[in-house]
Design a protein around this motif. Structure first.
Motif, PDB file in Angstrom:
ATOM      1  N   ILE A   1      -1.106 -12.145  -4.852  1.00  0.00           N
ATOM      2  CA  ILE A   1      -1.875 -11.269  -5.740  1.00  0.00           C
ATOM      3  C   ILE A   1      -0.882 -10.776  -6.781  1.00  0.00           C
ATOM      4  CG2 ILE A   1      -3.357  -9.249  -5.949  1.00  0.00           C
ATOM      5  CD1 ILE A   1      -3.830  -9.440  -2.905  1.00  0.00           C
ATOM      6  N   GLU A   2      -1.179 -11.072  -8.037  1.00  0.00           N
ATOM      7  CA  GLU A   2      -0.256 -10.728  -9.116  1.00  0.00           C
ATOM      8  C   GLU A   2      -0.932  -9.875 -10.160  1.00  0.00           C
ATOM      9  OE1 GLU A   2       3.312 -13.400 -10.480  1.00  0.00           O
ATOM     10  OE2 GLU A   2       1.554 -14.632 -10.018  1.00  0.00           O
ATOM     11  N   GLY A   3      -0.139  -9.016 -10.751  1.00  0.00           N
ATOM     12  CA  GLY A   3      -0.625  -8.151 -11.822  1.00  0.00           C
ATOM     13  C   GLY A   3      -0.971  -6.775 -11.288  1.00  0.00           C
ATOM     14  N   VAL A   4      -0.468  -5.780 -11.977  1.00  0.00           N
ATOM     15  CA  VAL A   4      -0.651  -4.392 -11.565  1.00  0.00           C
ATOM     16  C   VAL A   4      -2.134  -4.052 -11.406  1.00  0.00           C
ATOM     17  CG1 VAL A   4      -0.287  -1.983 -12.251  1.00  0.00           C
ATOM     18  CG2 VAL A   4       1.515  -3.681 -12.634  1.00  0.00           C
ATOM     19  N   GLU A   5      -2.928  -4.398 -12.407  1.00  0.00           N
ATOM     20  CA  GLU A   5      -4.354  -4.048 -12.363  1.00  0.00           C
ATOM     21  C   GLU A   5      -5.065  -4.746 -11.205  1.00  0.00           C
ATOM     22  OE1 GLU A   5      -8.130  -4.789 -15.188  1.00  0.00           O
ATOM     23  OE2 GLU A   5      -6.397  -3.865 -16.179  1.00  0.00           O
TER      24      GLU A   5
ATOM     25  N   VAL B   1       0.842  -1.200   0.000  1.00  0.00           N
ATOM     26  CA  VAL B   1       0.000   0.000   0.000  1.00  0.00           C
ATOM     27  C   VAL B   1       0.876   1.248   0.000  1.00  0.00           C
ATOM     28  CG1 VAL B   1      -1.689   1.325   1.324  1.00  0.00           C
ATOM     29  CG2 VAL B   1      -2.024  -1.136   0.981  1.00  0.00           C
ATOM     30  N   ALA B   2       1.968   1.236   0.742  1.00  0.00           N
ATOM     31  CA  ALA B   2       2.878   2.388   0.735  1.00  0.00           C
ATOM     32  C   ALA B   2       3.423   2.629  -0.669  1.00  0.00           C
ATOM     33  CB  ALA B   2       4.018   2.178   1.728  1.00  0.00           C
ATOM     34  N   ALA B   3       3.858   1.574  -1.338  1.00  0.00           N
ATOM     35  CA  ALA B   3       4.379   1.724  -2.704  1.00  0.00           C
ATOM     36  C   ALA B   3       3.299   2.277  -3.626  1.00  0.00           C
ATOM     37  CB  ALA B   3       4.894   0.380  -3.219  1.00  0.00           C
ATOM     38  N   TYR B   4       2.092   1.746  -3.524  1.00  0.00           N
ATOM     39  CA  TYR B   4       0.984   2.199  -4.362  1.00  0.00           C
ATOM     40  C   TYR B   4       0.664   3.681  -4.098  1.00  0.00           C
ATOM     41  CZ  TYR B   4      -3.817   2.804  -5.945  1.00  0.00           C
ATOM     42  OH  TYR B   4      -4.955   3.294  -6.536  1.00  0.00           O
ATOM     43  N   VAL B   5       0.525   4.028  -2.841  1.00  0.00           N
ATOM     44  CA  VAL B   5       0.169   5.408  -2.479  1.00  0.00           C
ATOM     45  C   VAL B   5       1.255   6.386  -2.917  1.00  0.00           C
ATOM     46  CG1 VAL B   5      -0.165   6.951  -0.489  1.00  0.00           C
ATOM     47  CG2 VAL B   5      -1.375   4.772  -0.586  1.00  0.00           C
ATOM     48  N   LEU B   6       2.509   5.943  -2.890  1.00  0.00           N
ATOM     49  CA  LEU B   6       3.613   6.817  -3.282  1.00  0.00           C
ATOM     50  C   LEU B   6       3.871   6.800  -4.795  1.00  0.00           C
ATOM     51  CD1 LEU B   6       6.001   6.234  -0.261  1.00  0.00           C
ATOM     52  CD2 LEU B   6       4.546   8.224  -0.734  1.00  0.00           C
ATOM     53  N   GLY B   7       2.933   6.199  -5.537  1.00  0.00           N
ATOM     54  CA  GLY B   7       2.958   6.313  -6.987  1.00  0.00           C
ATOM     55  C   GLY B   7       3.745   5.261  -7.736  1.00  0.00           C
ATOM     56  N   LEU B   8       4.130   4.179  -7.067  1.00  0.00           N
ATOM     57  CA  LEU B   8       4.890   3.137  -7.744  1.00  0.00           C
ATOM     58  C   LEU B   8       3.974   2.038  -8.262  1.00  0.00           C
ATOM     59  CD1 LEU B   8       7.997   2.835  -5.433  1.00  0.00           C
ATOM     60  CD2 LEU B   8       7.637   4.303  -7.412  1.00  0.00           C
ATOM     61  N   THR B   9       4.452   1.317  -9.248  1.00  0.00           N
ATOM     62  CA  THR B   9       3.724   0.191  -9.822  1.00  0.00           C
ATOM     63  C   THR B   9       4.049  -1.052  -9.000  1.00  0.00           C
ATOM     64  OG1 THR B   9       3.879   1.169 -12.013  1.00  0.00           O
ATOM     65  CG2 THR B   9       3.420  -1.188 -11.906  1.00  0.00           C
ATOM     66  N   VAL B  10       3.023  -1.669  -8.428  1.00  0.00           N
ATOM     67  CA  VAL B  10       3.200  -2.889  -7.638  1.00  0.00           C
ATOM     68  C   VAL B  10       2.793  -4.063  -8.521  1.00  0.00           C
ATOM     69  CG1 VAL B  10       2.589  -4.105  -5.516  1.00  0.00           C
ATOM     70  CG2 VAL B  10       2.684  -1.595  -5.527  1.00  0.00           C
ATOM     71  N   ASP B  11       3.722  -4.995  -8.727  1.00  0.00           N
ATOM     72  CA  ASP B  11       3.505  -6.117  -9.634  1.00  0.00           C
ATOM     73  C   ASP B  11       3.059  -7.403  -8.942  1.00  0.00           C
ATOM     74  OD1 ASP B  11       4.442  -4.812 -12.088  1.00  0.00           O
ATOM     75  OD2 ASP B  11       6.404  -4.852 -11.122  1.00  0.00           O
ATOM     76  N   ARG B  12       3.490  -7.571  -7.684  1.00  0.00           N
ATOM     77  CA  ARG B  12       3.210  -8.840  -6.997  1.00  0.00           C
ATOM     78  C   ARG B  12       3.312  -8.636  -5.493  1.00  0.00           C
ATOM     79  NH1 ARG B  12       5.995 -14.052  -5.784  1.00  0.00           N
ATOM     80  NH2 ARG B  12       4.570 -15.669  -6.505  1.00  0.00           N
ATOM     81  N   VAL B  13       2.374  -9.255  -4.778  1.00  0.00           N
ATOM     82  CA  VAL B  13       2.400  -9.277  -3.316  1.00  0.00           C
ATOM     83  C   VAL B  13       2.129 -10.710  -2.909  1.00  0.00           C
ATOM     84  CG1 VAL B  13       1.431  -8.332  -1.182  1.00  0.00           C
ATOM     85  CG2 VAL B  13       1.315  -6.983  -3.278  1.00  0.00           C
ATOM     86  N   THR B  14       2.945 -11.253  -2.015  1.00  0.00           N
ATOM     87  CA  THR B  14       2.746 -12.632  -1.592  1.00  0.00           C
ATOM     88  C   THR B  14       3.092 -12.823  -0.124  1.00  0.00           C
ATOM     89  OG1 THR B  14       3.275 -14.954  -2.025  1.00  0.00           O
ATOM     90  CG2 THR B  14       5.038 -13.359  -2.368  1.00  0.00           C
ATOM     91  N   ILE B  15       2.408 -13.778   0.476  1.00  0.00           N
ATOM     92  CA  ILE B  15       2.761 -14.206   1.832  1.00  0.00           C
ATOM     93  C   ILE B  15       3.253 -15.655   1.774  1.00  0.00           C
ATOM     94  CG2 ILE B  15       1.291 -12.571   3.041  1.00  0.00           C
ATOM     95  CD1 ILE B  15      -0.748 -14.887   3.421  1.00  0.00           C
ATOM     96  N   GLN B  16       3.716 -16.038   0.600  1.00  0.00           N
ATOM     97  CA  GLN B  16       4.292 -17.358   0.401  1.00  0.00           C
ATOM     98  C   GLN B  16       5.773 -17.273   0.756  1.00  0.00           C
ATOM     99  OE1 GLN B  16       3.608 -18.610  -3.567  1.00  0.00           O
ATOM    100  NE2 GLN B  16       4.153 -20.739  -3.172  1.00  0.00           N
ATOM    101  N   PRO B  17       6.236 -18.079   1.732  1.00  0.00           N
ATOM    102  CA  PRO B  17       7.647 -18.009   2.124  1.00  0.00           C
ATOM    103  C   PRO B  17       8.573 -18.337   0.950  1.00  0.00           C
ATOM    104  CG  PRO B  17       6.385 -19.301   3.704  1.00  0.00           C
ATOM    105  CD  PRO B  17       5.493 -19.054   2.524  1.00  0.00           C
ATOM    106  N   GLU B  18       9.681 -17.609   0.907  1.00  0.00           N
ATOM    107  CA  GLU B  18      10.681 -17.832  -0.134  1.00  0.00           C
ATOM    108  C   GLU B  18      12.045 -17.507   0.467  1.00  0.00           C
ATOM    109  OE1 GLU B  18      11.724 -15.626  -4.214  1.00  0.00           O
ATOM    110  OE2 GLU B  18       9.696 -16.455  -4.150  1.00  0.00           O
ATOM    111  N   GLY B  19      12.907 -18.480   0.559  1.00  0.00           N
ATOM    112  CA  GLY B  19      14.203 -18.264   1.195  1.00  0.00           C
ATOM    113  C   GLY B  19      14.013 -17.879   2.650  1.00  0.00           C
ATOM    114  N   ASP B  20      14.658 -16.813   3.073  1.00  0.00           N
ATOM    115  CA  ASP B  20      14.538 -16.330   4.450  1.00  0.00           C
ATOM    116  C   ASP B  20      13.314 -15.448   4.658  1.00  0.00           C
ATOM    117  OD1 ASP B  20      16.863 -17.620   5.154  1.00  0.00           O
ATOM    118  OD2 ASP B  20      18.138 -15.848   4.914  1.00  0.00           O
ATOM    119  N   ALA B  21      12.653 -15.077   3.573  1.00  0.00           N
ATOM    120  CA  ALA B  21      11.522 -14.149   3.669  1.00  0.00           C
ATOM    121  C   ALA B  21      10.200 -14.906   3.829  1.00  0.00           C
ATOM    122  CB  ALA B  21      11.458 -13.266   2.425  1.00  0.00           C
ATOM    123  N   ALA B  22       9.344 -14.405   4.715  1.00  0.00           N
ATOM    124  CA  ALA B  22       8.021 -14.993   4.920  1.00  0.00           C
ATOM    125  C   ALA B  22       7.036 -14.513   3.858  1.00  0.00           C
ATOM    126  CB  ALA B  22       7.503 -14.646   6.314  1.00  0.00           C
ATOM    127  N   GLY B  23       7.408 -13.492   3.115  1.00  0.00           N
ATOM    128  CA  GLY B  23       6.591 -12.926   2.051  1.00  0.00           C
ATOM    129  C   GLY B  23       7.380 -11.821   1.384  1.00  0.00           C
TER     130      GLY B  23
END
Length: 190
Positions: A149-153, A17-39
């Motif tokens: 959630i994938e895709g800018v739109e 939401v911060a990226a979106y509000v600050l005018g950036l294009t958000v391509d993907r958001v996930t809570i699927q763990p990958e490596g050391d990251a939980a999302g």
């Protein structure tokens, strides 16, 4: 230690939401763990970050500040959702990223300036999270159902749905229908 998906969802929704509000294009958001990251959140910085960091650019300060605010927003959203879940190691990569950005904003040796800039960036991120909390909660709820959630739109529609009453969310309303049903505090870009 088990991962609390609610906490991860709010953390990642804070970044997105911060990226979106600050005018950036958000391509993907996930809570699927990958490596050391939980999302994670994938977004464009709106510039070539290497050019901004290593060359003089008129938008340099804002690009660095914006990147720092986005990095801080995840932990701030997590803390607002459930403060007792924030551990020192949570958001470590996010904080390391902010300290790298501070090296470029304030220099590596001016600790007083670094501290002042850190406090300013945290305050701005806290205000952004507070102002857009409804969108963060809604995006987190959708992430808990979908994991990714994938895709800018798709992401833009999901974030924008936060301004609608629950019964109208996720229905792909037209612009005029959105205006008709929107609640008082819309989620929008500056």
């Amino acid at each position: 230690m088990a991962i609390d998906r609610d906490v991860v969802a709010h953390h990642e929704a804070g970044h997105a939401v911060a990226a979106y509000v600050l005018g950036l294009t958000v391509d993907r958001v996930t809570i699927q763990p990958e490596g050391d990251a939980a999302g994670h959140v994938v977004h464009e910085y709106g510039c070539n970050m290497n050019e901004i960091i290593y060359e003089e650019d008129p938008d340099r300060q804002w690009a660095l500040e914006r990147a720092a605010i986005i990095s801080l927003a995840g932990e701030i959203a997590q803390r607002r959702f459930r403060a007792e879940t924030v551990e020192e190691w949570h958001g470590g990569a996010d904080r390391l990223h902010v300290h790298h950005l501070l090296d470029n904003l304030a220099g590596e040796t001016d600790q007083e300036l670094r501290d002042a800039w850190w406090h300013l960036l945290v305050l701005r991120a806290e205000r952004l999270v507070a102002q857009h909390w409804l969108a963060i909660e809604w995006l987190a709820a959708v992430l808990l159902k979908q994991t990714v959630i994938e895709g800018v739109e798709e992401i833009e529609h999901t974030i924008a749905d936060a301004q609608l009453p629950l019964k109208h969310r996720g229905k792909r309303l037209s612009g005029s229908e959105r205006i008709k049903f929107a609640v008082v505090n819309p989620v929008g870009r500056p």
